[in-house]
Design a protein around this motif. Structure first.
Motif, PDB file in Angstrom:
ATOM      1  N   MET A 241       0.720  -1.124   0.032  1.00  0.00           N
ATOM      2  CA  MET A 241      -0.038  -0.033   0.100  1.00  0.00           C
ATOM      3  C   MET A 241       0.757   1.265  -0.186  1.00  0.00           C
ATOM      4  O   MET A 241       0.689   2.368  -0.693  1.00  0.00           O
ATOM      5  N   GLU A 242       2.038   1.313   0.692  1.00  0.00           N
ATOM      6  CA  GLU A 242       2.890   2.485   0.715  1.00  0.00           C
ATOM      7  C   GLU A 242       3.457   2.736  -0.517  1.00  0.00           C
ATOM      8  O   GLU A 242       3.524   3.628  -0.907  1.00  0.00           O
TER       9      GLU A 242
ATOM     10  N   TRP B  26       2.167   1.650  -3.445  1.00  0.00           N
ATOM     11  CA  TRP B  26       1.016   2.386  -4.247  1.00  0.00           C
ATOM     12  C   TRP B  26       0.853   4.072  -4.030  1.00  0.00           C
ATOM     13  O   TRP B  26       0.550   4.784  -4.839  1.00  0.00           O
ATOM     14  N   ARG B  27       0.898   4.167  -2.728  1.00  0.00           N
ATOM     15  CA  ARG B  27       0.776   5.544  -2.100  1.00  0.00           C
ATOM     16  C   ARG B  27       1.777   6.722  -2.885  1.00  0.00           C
ATOM     17  O   ARG B  27       1.362   7.630  -3.449  1.00  0.00           O
ATOM     18  N   ARG B  28       2.942   6.054  -2.571  1.00  0.00           N
ATOM     19  CA  ARG B  28       4.042   6.906  -3.219  1.00  0.00           C
ATOM     20  C   ARG B  28       3.935   7.352  -4.820  1.00  0.00           C
ATOM     21  O   ARG B  28       4.104   8.208  -5.362  1.00  0.00           O
ATOM     22  N   GLN B  29       3.427   5.895  -5.579  1.00  0.00           N
ATOM     23  CA  GLN B  29       3.055   6.161  -6.878  1.00  0.00           C
ATOM     24  C   GLN B  29       2.091   7.084  -7.241  1.00  0.00           C
ATOM     25  O   GLN B  29       2.059   7.694  -8.215  1.00  0.00           O
ATOM     26  N   LEU B  30       1.118   7.345  -6.398  1.00  0.00           N
ATOM     27  CA  LEU B  30      -0.399   7.916  -6.711  1.00  0.00           C
ATOM     28  C   LEU B  30      -0.261   9.169  -6.482  1.00  0.00           C
ATOM     29  O   LEU B  30      -0.876  10.296  -6.708  1.00  0.00           O
ATOM     30  N   ASP B  31       0.636   9.732  -5.483  1.00  0.00           N
ATOM     31  CA  ASP B  31       0.820  10.802  -4.771  1.00  0.00           C
ATOM     32  C   ASP B  31       0.788  12.036  -5.625  1.00  0.00           C
ATOM     33  O   ASP B  31       0.030  13.029  -5.445  1.00  0.00           O
ATOM     34  N   GLU B  32       1.677  12.058  -6.635  1.00  0.00           N
ATOM     35  CA  GLU B  32       1.743  13.161  -7.501  1.00  0.00           C
ATOM     36  C   GLU B  32       0.781  13.268  -8.598  1.00  0.00           C
ATOM     37  O   GLU B  32      -0.064  14.265  -8.935  1.00  0.00           O
ATOM     38  N   PRO B  33       0.671  12.263  -9.239  1.00  0.00           N
ATOM     39  CA  PRO B  33      -0.527  12.185 -10.377  1.00  0.00           C
ATOM     40  C   PRO B  33      -1.970  12.450  -9.823  1.00  0.00           C
ATOM     41  O   PRO B  33      -2.587  13.438 -10.533  1.00  0.00           O
TER      42      PRO B  33
ATOM     43  N   ARG C 141      -1.832   7.350   3.492  1.00  0.00           N
ATOM     44  CA  ARG C 141      -2.047   6.063   3.836  1.00  0.00           C
ATOM     45  C   ARG C 141      -2.223   5.876   5.350  1.00  0.00           C
ATOM     46  O   ARG C 141      -1.431   6.511   6.211  1.00  0.00           O
ATOM     47  N   ARG C 142      -3.313   4.973   5.797  1.00  0.00           N
ATOM     48  CA  ARG C 142      -3.143   4.832   7.218  1.00  0.00           C
ATOM     49  C   ARG C 142      -3.393   3.135   7.238  1.00  0.00           C
ATOM     50  O   ARG C 142      -4.366   2.802   6.543  1.00  0.00           O
ATOM     51  N   ALA C 143      -2.627   2.427   7.877  1.00  0.00           N
ATOM     52  CA  ALA C 143      -2.516   0.949   7.737  1.00  0.00           C
ATOM     53  C   ALA C 143      -2.593   0.578   6.214  1.00  0.00           C
ATOM     54  O   ALA C 143      -1.718   0.990   5.743  1.00  0.00           O
ATOM     55  N   LYS C 144      -3.688  -0.268   6.246  1.00  0.00           N
ATOM     56  CA  LYS C 144      -3.816  -0.731   4.561  1.00  0.00           C
ATOM     57  C   LYS C 144      -4.809   0.219   3.593  1.00  0.00           C
ATOM     58  O   LYS C 144      -5.026  -0.426   2.782  1.00  0.00           O
ATOM     59  N   ARG C 145      -5.126   1.101   4.480  1.00  0.00           N
ATOM     60  CA  ARG C 145      -5.916   2.112   3.508  1.00  0.00           C
ATOM     61  C   ARG C 145      -5.386   3.166   2.911  1.00  0.00           C
ATOM     62  O   ARG C 145      -4.144   3.726   3.429  1.00  0.00           O
ATOM     63  N   LEU C 146      -5.808   3.584   1.678  1.00  0.00           N
ATOM     64  CA  LEU C 146      -5.311   4.772   1.061  1.00  0.00           C
ATOM     65  C   LEU C 146      -6.327   5.900   1.417  1.00  0.00           C
ATOM     66  O   LEU C 146      -7.513   5.629   1.183  1.00  0.00           O
ATOM     67  N   LEU C 147      -6.001   7.097   1.623  1.00  0.00           N
ATOM     68  CA  LEU C 147      -6.705   8.324   1.844  1.00  0.00           C
ATOM     69  C   LEU C 147      -6.328   9.401   0.899  1.00  0.00           C
ATOM     70  O   LEU C 147      -5.111   9.707   0.605  1.00  0.00           O
ATOM     71  N   PHE C 148      -7.459   9.848   0.117  1.00  0.00           N
ATOM     72  CA  PHE C 148      -7.046  11.074  -0.682  1.00  0.00           C
ATOM     73  C   PHE C 148      -7.969  12.178  -0.243  1.00  0.00           C
ATOM     74  O   PHE C 148      -9.116  12.564  -0.578  1.00  0.00           O
TER      75      PHE C 148
ATOM     76  N   VAL D 184      -4.427  -3.321  17.141  1.00  0.00           N
ATOM     77  CA  VAL D 184      -3.200  -3.391  17.934  1.00  0.00           C
ATOM     78  C   VAL D 184      -1.943  -2.829  16.975  1.00  0.00           C
ATOM     79  O   VAL D 184      -1.232  -1.876  17.607  1.00  0.00           O
ATOM     80  N   ILE D 185      -1.748  -3.427  15.998  1.00  0.00           N
ATOM     81  CA  ILE D 185      -0.662  -2.894  15.221  1.00  0.00           C
ATOM     82  C   ILE D 185      -1.085  -2.887  13.739  1.00  0.00           C
ATOM     83  O   ILE D 185      -1.636  -4.035  13.253  1.00  0.00           O
ATOM     84  N   ALA D 186      -1.175  -1.951  13.138  1.00  0.00           N
ATOM     85  CA  ALA D 186      -1.827  -1.649  11.905  1.00  0.00           C
ATOM     86  C   ALA D 186      -0.937  -1.847  10.655  1.00  0.00           C
ATOM     87  O   ALA D 186      -0.117  -1.161  10.675  1.00  0.00           O
ATOM     88  N   GLY D 187      -1.308  -2.731   9.512  1.00  0.00           N
ATOM     89  CA  GLY D 187      -0.445  -2.685   8.436  1.00  0.00           C
ATOM     90  C   GLY D 187      -0.225  -4.201   8.032  1.00  0.00           C
ATOM     91  O   GLY D 187       0.468  -4.363   6.787  1.00  0.00           O
TER      92      GLY D 187
END
Ligand SMILES: [Zn+2]
Length: 275
Positions: free
Chosen positions: A7-8, A10-17, A54-61, A165-168
């Motif tokens: 997920m991280e 993916w997040r880095r890839q999507l952040d700019e576009p 990103r928070r845990a396995k979720r993407l936030l926009f 307890v521990i996310a991701g």
């Protein structure tokens, strides 16, 4: 299921576009995929994203104006893709956003049963939606892990996967982390020594960082995992064939030499039935 490293990456890839252009059309969305109706999806139209978080396995926009947050949970089979203008995508995506100029953000799901979800929320609603999640796995640290292990009387594999307890971390990275830490998946958290907790905290960071680096370079599962899904293949440390055991609803992969002192773990589902 994609976990923190996937997920991280993916997040880095999507952040700019995703912030390059404002949204001109939000939707359509499959009825099972879109989990919210207020605010309506079209409230996104005319707004621009501030980037991908990103928070845990979720993407936030979050939108640039701070009023809305699009939350995406891909579950097992969801795929999120940014398509440049004119680039071909899936015929019937589960969810679609179109940006000014023709680029698109599309969510597709390989199976007919839709599990991935999209939520359009206000920042307050997003906070509520995410508040059950535990500490982020990456960078957790030995002190926080010591505290967790002392209060959670649980077996390590199940504890690492507990998002409250521990996310991701999910089952694949739990396998990789426990192998790296040379700890049994069945070890009870409160019974770990200080040295073992330190080692586990280090292994969480080392393995998640290794995964993130590989995923950013586009590595597939086969190349990324060294223990997970490697039944009978030689352990990368000692050469012993990797073993497998069923535990709760999951399958665990481990090295009997490195992790359990030569002991073969018993299937706990079966032993529970026979008790
Ligand atoms: Zn080994």
């Amino acid at each position: 299921m994609p976990e923190l490293p996937e997920m991280e990456a993916w997040r880095r890839q999507l952040d700019e576009p995703v912030r390059a252009f404002p949204i001109v059309k939000a939707g359509p969305a499959h009825v099972a995929t879109l989990k919210t109706f207020d605010p309506p999806l079209r409230a996104l139209e005319g707004r621009r994203f501030a980037g991908a978080r990103r928070r845990a396995k979720r993407l936030l926009f979050p939108t640039e104006d701070g009023e809305l947050v699009l939350l995406v949970h891909l579950m097992t089979a969801g795929r999120l893709k940014y398509l440049r203008a004119g680039e071909k995508g899936p015929k019937t995506p589960a969810f679609r956003l179109e940006f000014e100029g023709g680029a698109q953000l599309v969510l597709s799901e390989a199976r007919s049963k839709k599990r991935a979800g999209v939520w359009l929320l206000t920042p307050e609603q997003a906070k509520v939606e995410l508040e059950h999640l535990g500490l982020e796995a990456l960078g957790l640290g030995a002190d926080a892990l010591t505290e967790i292990c002392s209060r959670e009387s649980r077996r390590l594999h199940s504890l690492l996967r507990d998002q409250r307890v521990i996310a991701g971390i999910g089952r694949a990275w739990a396998n990789e982390i426990l192998h790296h830490a040379r700890l049994s998946p069945y070890a009870l958290a409160p019974e770990l020594s200080r040295e073992q907790v330190d080692r586990l905290a280090q292994s969480i960071d080392i393995e998640l960082e290794r995964g993130l680096e590989l995923r950013e370079r586009g590595a597939n599962d086969k190349r990324t995992y060294r223990v997970h899904d490697k039944l009978h293949e030689p352990c990368y440390v000692c050469g012993t064939p990797i073993a497998r055991v069923d535990f709760e609803e999951h399958t665990i992969y481990y090295c009997p030499e490195c992790q359990t002192g030569g002991r073969v773990l018993k299937d706990r589902r079966l032993s529970r039935l026979l008790r």
